[in-house]
Write an enzyme that holds these catalytic residues in place. Structure first.
Site, PDB file in Angstrom:
ATOM      1  N   ASN A  32     -59.928   2.441 -58.236  1.00 10.25           N
ATOM      2  CA  ASN A  32     -60.117   2.888 -59.627  1.00 10.25           C
ATOM      3  C   ASN A  32     -60.094   4.416 -59.729  1.00 10.25           C
ATOM      4  OD1 ASN A  32     -62.541   3.650 -58.532  1.00 10.25           O
ATOM      5  ND2 ASN A  32     -63.838   2.539 -59.986  1.00 10.25           N
ATOM      6  N   LEU A  33     -59.801   5.084 -58.622  1.00 11.75           N
ATOM      7  CA  LEU A  33     -59.703   6.555 -58.548  1.00 11.75           C
ATOM      8  C   LEU A  33     -61.027   7.242 -58.915  1.00 11.75           C
ATOM      9  CD1 LEU A  33     -56.097   7.074 -60.001  1.00 11.75           C
ATOM     10  CD2 LEU A  33     -56.809   6.560 -57.657  1.00 11.75           C
ATOM     11  N   THR A 145     -72.622   0.628 -43.056  1.00  7.68           N
ATOM     12  CA  THR A 145     -73.144   1.896 -42.546  1.00  7.68           C
ATOM     13  C   THR A 145     -74.235   1.672 -41.498  1.00  7.68           C
ATOM     14  OG1 THR A 145     -74.374   3.884 -43.184  1.00  7.68           O
ATOM     15  CG2 THR A 145     -74.734   1.971 -44.541  1.00  7.68           C
ATOM     16  N   SER A 187     -81.763   5.753 -48.694  1.00  5.01           N
ATOM     17  CA  SER A 187     -81.299   6.275 -49.987  1.00  5.01           C
ATOM     18  C   SER A 187     -80.857   5.092 -50.833  1.00  5.01           C
ATOM     19  CB  SER A 187     -80.110   7.235 -49.811  1.00  5.01           C
ATOM     20  OG  SER A 187     -78.943   6.499 -49.466  1.00  5.01           O
ATOM     21  N   TYR A 189     -77.950   4.717 -52.074  1.00  8.96           N
ATOM     22  CA  TYR A 189     -76.641   4.318 -51.538  1.00  8.96           C
ATOM     23  C   TYR A 189     -76.815   3.373 -50.345  1.00  8.96           C
ATOM     24  CZ  TYR A 189     -73.163   4.522 -47.917  1.00  8.96           C
ATOM     25  OH  TYR A 189     -72.341   4.152 -46.893  1.00  8.96           O
ATOM     26  N   HIS A 190     -77.648   3.786 -49.372  1.00 12.19           N
ATOM     27  CA  HIS A 190     -77.835   2.936 -48.193  1.00 12.19           C
ATOM     28  C   HIS A 190     -78.444   1.592 -48.584  1.00 12.19           C
ATOM     29  CE1 HIS A 190     -77.489   6.879 -46.010  1.00 12.19           C
ATOM     30  NE2 HIS A 190     -76.813   6.114 -45.176  1.00 12.19           N
ATOM     31  N   LYS A 193     -75.895  -0.954 -49.469  1.00  8.12           N
ATOM     32  CA  LYS A 193     -75.218  -1.548 -48.305  1.00  8.12           C
ATOM     33  C   LYS A 193     -76.103  -2.620 -47.666  1.00  8.12           C
ATOM     34  CE  LYS A 193     -71.452   1.092 -48.177  1.00  8.12           C
ATOM     35  NZ  LYS A 193     -70.064   0.780 -47.901  1.00  8.12           N
ATOM     36  N   THR A 261     -76.204  24.982 -42.691  1.00  8.22           N
ATOM     37  CA  THR A 261     -77.306  24.487 -43.520  1.00  8.22           C
ATOM     38  C   THR A 261     -78.031  23.316 -42.852  1.00  8.22           C
ATOM     39  OG1 THR A 261     -75.755  23.042 -44.665  1.00  8.22           O
ATOM     40  CG2 THR A 261     -76.170  25.185 -45.682  1.00  8.22           C
TER      41      THR A 261
END
Ligand code: USQ
Length: 406
Positions: A32-33, A145, A187, A189-190, A193, A261
């Site tokens: 879906n870009l 992940t 997170s 995101y994680h 998964k 960083t």
């Protein structure tokens, strides 16, 4: 094989599409870009200049005579379109990358949390649901992940997906059982998964779907054999505070003279894999599908582990860069060890690219070459895991924090 690559315009998806097309597979990208839209939202761009997906596939055809087909489909929102495409094309295998993959982006705000959960969980569920509905026995290979395991400090090696445990019955006997390694996401995101893992367990058990889940570490590097073939086939390279992953960020920071960083003490140990090995692993997984009715196959897709401060110190030695020890925007253990089993891919013939072999050429070939495209104001990581952490790091992300330079 006819292979559908969902999310084939992304950082691992694009080189995978090239690799599989080069190996002779009939390759179809569905995307879906969204990564391109998110770049626009964040006001960042890939370090490497990327052409449109249509242009990339045109160049691939001109270079090799092979076609990669592109289809603009949003898995999470266009269920009927996805189902129709799968029913018409009936691929032998599907590689699923079509998820929002950045932990910092997923923690940016409540809106980003909702987006990541809705997008990732719906995409995976729509796909599984459609496969059952149209009776398609395609082998599904999913990019998961290492982060589903969490980063425990107990020092035990992480197995490939399943953990044997002894459970005491009510009769006082101990029976052994294999369970999915306990999820411990760091997170939003994680977490998505981890939810994917449950969806896979259910659909493999209930409908006999053949599924392989690849628990991948942090990818570094840019080029694969195929992306080197033409400058317009180049892969994307993210360096910004949300999408840039740690080693690639250090490489570009070294190239532009920006202090490296390091979050906190840099005591976090993580698993790594080069992008070239990542695409090889996906091919190995595709050619070794699990049996129908069997359990979900799980591989740990990583080749080495490193402590973040060791990586920073190594790059500082190689390049003369300074290191900035910054307040950590994430809620994560300050120090952890990590031992990971990865024998399954090695047994299938993977011969890994080591960090010390590839790092210097990555700095010179990519980071220095495109350093002129970097917007330094996009380098700091400003997405905080909690409101308390945000109040510490967000009021002067660059100036104040970079005072702690060693
Ligand atoms: O400038 C930075 C950026 C990161 N870190 C630290 O480096 C570690 C890794 O961060 P990362 O951004 O490289 O990786 P992560 O957020 O875990 O996510 C990336 O790596 C995951 C694999 S793993 O980490 O879960 O094994 C993939 O699933 C994700 O898609 C990918 O974005 C963290 O402890 C982070 O605090 C720094 O010290 N400095």
């Amino acid at each position: 094989m006819k292979i559908a690559i969902l999310g084939g315009d992304g950082f691992v998806g694009w080189p995978t599409a090239l690799h599989l097309s080069d190996a002779g597979h009939d390759t179809h990208i569905l995307d879906n870009l969204s990564r391109r839209w998110i770049d626009t939202e964040l006001g960042v761009q890939s370090l490497t200049p990327m052409d449109s997906i249509q242009e990339r596939t045109r160049i691939w055809h001109a270079e090799t005579g092979r076609r990669i087909h592109f289809n603009l489909i949003d898995l999470a929102r266009d269920y009927e379109l996805l189902k129709k495409w799968l029913a018409e094309h009936r691929p032998d295998a599907i590689v699923h990358f079509a998820e929002q993959r950045a932990a910092p982006y997923s923690m940016k705000s409540d809106r980003h949390k909702n987006y990541t959960v809705n997008n990732n969980v719906n995409a995976t569920h729509n796909l599984l649901n459609a496969l059952v509905e149209i009776d398609l026995d395609a082998h599904l290979v999913h990019l998961g992940t290492m982060g589903v395991y969490g980063y425990s400090t107990i020092g035990a090696a992480i197995p490939e997906g399943y953990l044997p445990v002894g459970i005491e019955t009510t009769d006082g006997e101990t029976v052994s059982q294999e369970i999915l390694y306990p999820s411990n996401p760091g997170s939003i995101y994680h977490m998505t998964k981890c939810l994917d893992q449950l969806l896979f367990q259910f659909y493999a058990k209930n409908d006999g779907l053949r599924i392989t889940d690849l628990h991948q570490g942090i990818v570094w590097g840019t080029h694969t054999e195929q992306t080197r073939r033409h400058q317009q086939l180049i892969n994307r390279f993210d360096y910004d505070g949300d999408y840039g992953t740690v080693l690639n960020r250090f490489l570009i920071q070294a190239a532009i003279g920006y202090p490296l960083t390091v979050h906190g003490s840099g005591g976090q140990t993580r698993a790594f894999i080069h992008i070239q090995d990542s695409v090889r692993c996906i091919e190995l997984a595709l050619t070794n599908p699990p049996a129908r009715g069997g359990r979900v196959e799980i591989f740990n897709q990583m080749t080495e582990t490193h402590r973040i401060r060791d990586l920073a110190e190594m790059i500082a030695r190689m390049t003369g860069s300074e290191i900035a020890w910054l307040p950590n925007p994430r809620k994560e253990a300050a120090e952890n060890d990590l031992v990971v089993h990865n024998e399954k891919f090695l047994a299938l013939g993977l011969d890994p690219i080591r960090l010390e072999d590839g790092l210097l050429s990555e700095i010179v070939d990519v980071a220095k070459k495109f350093a002129y495209r970097v917007d330094r104001s996009r380098v700091p990581a400003v997405s905080a895991w909690t409101k308390d952490i945000a109040s510490v790091i967000n009021h002067d992300p660059e100036g104040k924090r970079l005072k702690s330079v060693s």
